[in-house]
Design a protein around this motif. Structure first.
Motif, mmCIF file in Angstrom:
data_model
loop_
_atom_site.group_PDB
_atom_site.id
_atom_site.type_symbol
_atom_site.label_atom_id
_atom_site.label_comp_id
_atom_site.label_asym_id
_atom_site.label_seq_id
_atom_site.Cartn_x
_atom_site.Cartn_y
_atom_site.Cartn_z
ATOM 1 N N ASN A 172 -0.819 -14.986 1.661
ATOM 2 C CA ASN A 172 -0.756 -16.327 2.255
ATOM 3 C C ASN A 172 -1.628 -17.344 1.521
ATOM 4 O O ASN A 172 -1.824 -18.466 1.990
ATOM 5 N N GLY A 173 -2.148 -16.953 0.364
ATOM 6 C CA GLY A 173 -3.003 -17.817 -0.417
ATOM 7 C C GLY A 173 -4.475 -17.542 -0.224
ATOM 8 O O GLY A 173 -5.298 -17.856 -1.089
ATOM 9 N N GLN A 174 -4.830 -16.932 0.880
ATOM 10 C CA GLN A 174 -6.214 -16.535 1.169
ATOM 11 C C GLN A 174 -6.293 -15.046 1.484
ATOM 12 O O GLN A 174 -7.146 -14.338 0.972
ATOM 13 N N LEU A 175 -5.389 -14.591 2.309
ATOM 14 C CA LEU A 175 -5.327 -13.198 2.757
ATOM 15 C C LEU A 175 -4.050 -12.555 2.241
ATOM 16 O O LEU A 175 -2.965 -13.145 2.325
ATOM 17 N N SER A 176 -4.165 -11.356 1.701
ATOM 18 C CA SER A 176 -2.986 -10.592 1.304
ATOM 19 C C SER A 176 -3.011 -9.236 1.986
ATOM 20 O O SER A 176 -4.083 -8.698 2.282
ATOM 21 N N PHE A 177 -1.837 -8.688 2.262
ATOM 22 C CA PHE A 177 -1.747 -7.363 2.871
ATOM 23 C C PHE A 177 -0.382 -6.773 2.569
ATOM 24 O O PHE A 177 0.586 -7.488 2.306
ATOM 25 N N THR A 178 -0.311 -5.434 2.605
ATOM 26 C CA THR A 178 0.917 -4.704 2.280
ATOM 27 C C THR A 178 1.405 -3.943 3.507
ATOM 28 O O THR A 178 0.669 -3.133 4.075
ATOM 29 N N ILE A 179 2.647 -4.203 3.898
ATOM 30 C CA ILE A 179 3.305 -3.518 5.019
ATOM 31 C C ILE A 179 4.232 -2.461 4.443
ATOM 32 O O ILE A 179 4.881 -2.671 3.409
ATOM 33 N N VAL A 180 4.315 -1.315 5.126
ATOM 34 C CA VAL A 180 5.104 -0.193 4.610
ATOM 35 C C VAL A 180 6.203 0.174 5.609
ATOM 36 O O VAL A 180 5.986 0.985 6.524
ATOM 37 N N PRO A 181 7.403 -0.408 5.470
ATOM 38 C CA PRO A 181 8.497 -0.081 6.392
ATOM 39 C C PRO A 181 8.840 1.406 6.427
ATOM 40 O O PRO A 181 9.234 1.930 7.477
ATOM 41 N N THR A 182 8.683 2.097 5.296
ATOM 42 C CA THR A 182 9.023 3.525 5.234
ATOM 43 C C THR A 182 8.075 4.366 6.073
ATOM 44 O O THR A 182 8.416 5.474 6.485
ATOM 45 N N ARG A 183 6.883 3.861 6.322
ATOM 46 C CA ARG A 183 5.876 4.608 7.075
ATOM 47 C C ARG A 183 5.565 3.889 8.386
ATOM 48 O O ARG A 183 4.424 3.474 8.637
ATOM 49 N N GLY A 184 6.602 3.708 9.205
ATOM 50 C CA GLY A 184 6.410 3.195 10.558
ATOM 51 C C GLY A 184 5.869 1.786 10.632
ATOM 52 O O GLY A 184 5.246 1.418 11.628
ATOM 53 N N MET A 185 6.062 0.984 9.573
ATOM 54 C CA MET A 185 5.586 -0.404 9.538
ATOM 55 C C MET A 185 4.063 -0.486 9.559
ATOM 56 O O MET A 185 3.485 -1.439 10.062
ATOM 57 N N GLY A 186 3.390 0.524 9.000
ATOM 58 C CA GLY A 186 1.942 0.482 8.915
ATOM 59 C C GLY A 186 1.463 -0.574 7.927
ATOM 60 O O GLY A 186 2.213 -1.024 7.051
ATOM 61 N N LEU A 187 0.202 -0.971 8.067
ATOM 62 C CA LEU A 187 -0.421 -1.904 7.125
ATOM 63 C C LEU A 187 -1.312 -1.082 6.209
ATOM 64 O O LEU A 187 -2.302 -0.499 6.656
ATOM 65 N N TRP A 188 -0.943 -1.044 4.926
ATOM 66 C CA TRP A 188 -1.598 -0.134 3.983
ATOM 67 C C TRP A 188 -2.976 -0.628 3.554
ATOM 68 O O TRP A 188 -3.988 0.001 3.810
ATOM 69 N N ARG A 189 -3.022 -1.767 2.922
ATOM 70 C CA ARG A 189 -4.287 -2.317 2.441
ATOM 71 C C ARG A 189 -4.122 -3.809 2.207
ATOM 72 O O ARG A 189 -3.025 -4.346 2.313
ATOM 73 N N GLY A 190 -5.227 -4.495 1.886
ATOM 74 C CA GLY A 190 -5.143 -5.918 1.657
ATOM 75 C C GLY A 190 -6.365 -6.433 0.929
ATOM 76 O O GLY A 190 -7.193 -5.674 0.405
ATOM 77 N N SER A 191 -6.487 -7.777 0.919
ATOM 78 C CA SER A 191 -7.604 -8.426 0.263
ATOM 79 C C SER A 191 -7.782 -9.808 0.860
ATOM 80 O O SER A 191 -6.808 -10.450 1.252
ATOM 81 N N CYS A 192 -9.036 -10.255 0.938
ATOM 82 C CA CYS A 192 -9.317 -11.598 1.435
ATOM 83 C C CYS A 192 -10.574 -12.116 0.757
ATOM 84 O O CYS A 192 -11.620 -11.449 0.810
ATOM 85 N N GLY A 193 -10.473 -13.261 0.108
ATOM 86 C CA GLY A 193 -11.616 -13.828 -0.571
ATOM 87 C C GLY A 193 -12.208 -12.910 -1.620
ATOM 88 O O GLY A 193 -13.417 -12.935 -1.868
ATOM 89 N N GLY A 194 -11.368 -12.078 -2.234
ATOM 90 C CA GLY A 194 -11.836 -11.134 -3.243
ATOM 91 C C GLY A 194 -12.375 -9.837 -2.689
ATOM 92 O O GLY A 194 -12.803 -8.965 -3.461
ATOM 93 N N HIS A 195 -12.376 -9.670 -1.366
ATOM 94 C CA HIS A 195 -12.886 -8.448 -0.739
ATOM 95 C C HIS A 195 -11.722 -7.526 -0.368
ATOM 96 O O HIS A 195 -10.776 -7.937 0.320
ATOM 97 N N ALA A 196 -11.790 -6.280 -0.798
ATOM 98 C CA ALA A 196 -10.747 -5.307 -0.495
ATOM 99 C C ALA A 196 -10.778 -4.937 0.987
ATOM 100 O O ALA A 196 -11.850 -4.817 1.590
#
Length: 400
Positions: free
Chosen positions: A58-82
């Motif tokens: 979204n320009g500040q926060l990023s995240f990865t959704i995994v439809p194959t695995r029950g729509m879980g949220l895998w990982r992300g980043s915000c302001g350079g922080h994992a």
């Protein structure tokens, strides 16, 4: 542009499947409030072969959704922080490679590496035996595996929506069904939402019983974080009315339940069960903050929807999965038979839908961390946390 835009990426009923897709603010002429992108792709090779991912930035926060695995949220980043953790399960694992019955019902752990993973829907606690009625109406013993099945079921429907506004809203919706003949039938509709430039992603899940008979229901959100939020001296901050160790192992460190250690190779996990207070509207929260109180990750939820909470500590060696979990839930993650006895297993009537609202946000500096701490203090209103020195019978089987 004011009209909502949508793209269906998966619809098994209509035989729709889009393997690769990239959407962006610039290409759509919607970059007035900042750059954003949504990218869908399919992984190839190894245990990740055939896994679909949707990457949202979204320009500040990023995240990865995994439809194959029950729509879980895998990982992300915000302001350079994992955001997330480094699991020994390094890559996303296709559910086709997972046998949940392995190692006495612990096979679920083979794919466990998400930041936010749902546990349910028929069961979500420790592995063990339960008694159910079979297809002939007779009592039958069945093996319930760790944390249930929903995290290893691919979505049957996935849609991306872009909703213009000030700011623009980015939405990912997925539908996952957990059902089979002679067994409960659940439909879970997941909606992830974030606004361009924000530090927050909101989740709304609606779980329905589409069978013609009542069915039991359990749900837990395993929200997992490692560095940079977790480190020696990090603390969990939440309006804890009461806390108790899950078992004798957790009892060893009950006096420091809210603080964390550095790397300890071979560390044996500890779990703490909590009653978390809420504000007048039933809203509550939990934050993991770093040692310097300059960075935090916050989980928010509605206590009327998720009344239970478990804190999971696993501050082991770096290669073994240095992590802690903040886990709001309907029930405590014990064997289902124990939770049923304590009245924490819900029953969904035919056609009934249970809605759950959850959010994750990043407190990116000392001021933001202090603001969250002030929220917690306001909910507590001067009350002290009751700390039980031993497991208590209402929450832990080992106390009985």
């Amino acid at each position: 542009m004011s009209k909502k835009l949508s793209w269906v990426l998966t619809d098994t009923a209509k035989r729709v499947y889009v393997e690769n897709c990239t959407l962006g603010a610039t290409a759509l002429g919607m970059d007035k409030d900042g750059a954003w992108t949504i990218t869908k792709s399919r992984l190839r090779g190894g245990l990740s072969d055939g896994v679909d991912i949707i990457e949202v930035n979204n320009g500040q926060l990023s995240f990865t959704i995994v439809p194959t695995r029950g729509m879980g949220l895998w990982r992300g980043s915000c302001g350079g922080h994992a955001i997330g953790w480094n699991s020994p399960a390094r890559d996303l694992v296709n559910p086709g490679f997972i046998n949940t019955l392995e190692q006495g019902g612990l096979g679920w752990l083979k794919g466990f590496n998400e930041c936010i993973v749902r546990c349910g829907l028929n069961s979500n606690g420790a592995p063990g035996m339960d008694t159910v009625l079979d297809n002939n109406g007779n009592p039958s013993e069945v093996m319930l595996t760790l944390h249930g099945n929903i995290a290893n079921i691919p979505a049957k429907y996935v849609e991306v929506e872009v909703i213009p506004g000030t700011p623009t809203e980015l939405v990912i919706t997925g539908v996952v069904e957990e059902s089979r003949c002679f067994c409960p039938q659940y439909r879970m509709v997941c909606r992830y939402s974030t606004f361009v430039g924000s530090n927050k992603v909101s989740i709304r899940d609606e779980v329905s019983n589409f069978a013609d008979c009542p069915t039991e229901f359990q749900m837990l959100y395993h929200c997992n974080f490692g560095e940079p939020f977790l480190e020696e001296g990090a603390k969990i901050v939440l309006p804890a009315a009461e806390v108790a160790p899950r078992d004798p192992r957790a009892q060893e460190d009950i006096d420091t339940w809210d603080s964390y250690r550095g790397y300890e190779p071979g560390y044996v996990e500890q779990g703490y069960y909590l009653d978390v207070a809420a504000d007048a509207q039933g809203r509550t929260l939990s934050m993991l903050k770093n040692r310097a109180s300059t960075l935090g990750v916050v989980i928010r939820w509605d206590k009327s929807q998720l009344p239970s909470f478990c804190q999971w500590k696993h501050t082991t060696g770096a290669s073994e999965g240095y992590v802690t979990g903040m886990e709001p839930s309907i029930n405590m993650p014990n064997l289902k038979s124990f939770e049923r006895q304590k009245g924490r297993v819900l029953t969904l009537q035919p056609g009934q839908t249970y809605a759950i609202d959850l959010a994750m946000e990043i407190a990116g500096d000392a001021k933001a961390v202090a603001a969250v701490e002030a929220e917690v203090a306001a909910i507590m209103a001067g009350r002290k946390t009751t700390v039980q020195q031993q497991p208590v019978a209402k929450w832990s089987p080992c106390a009985n």
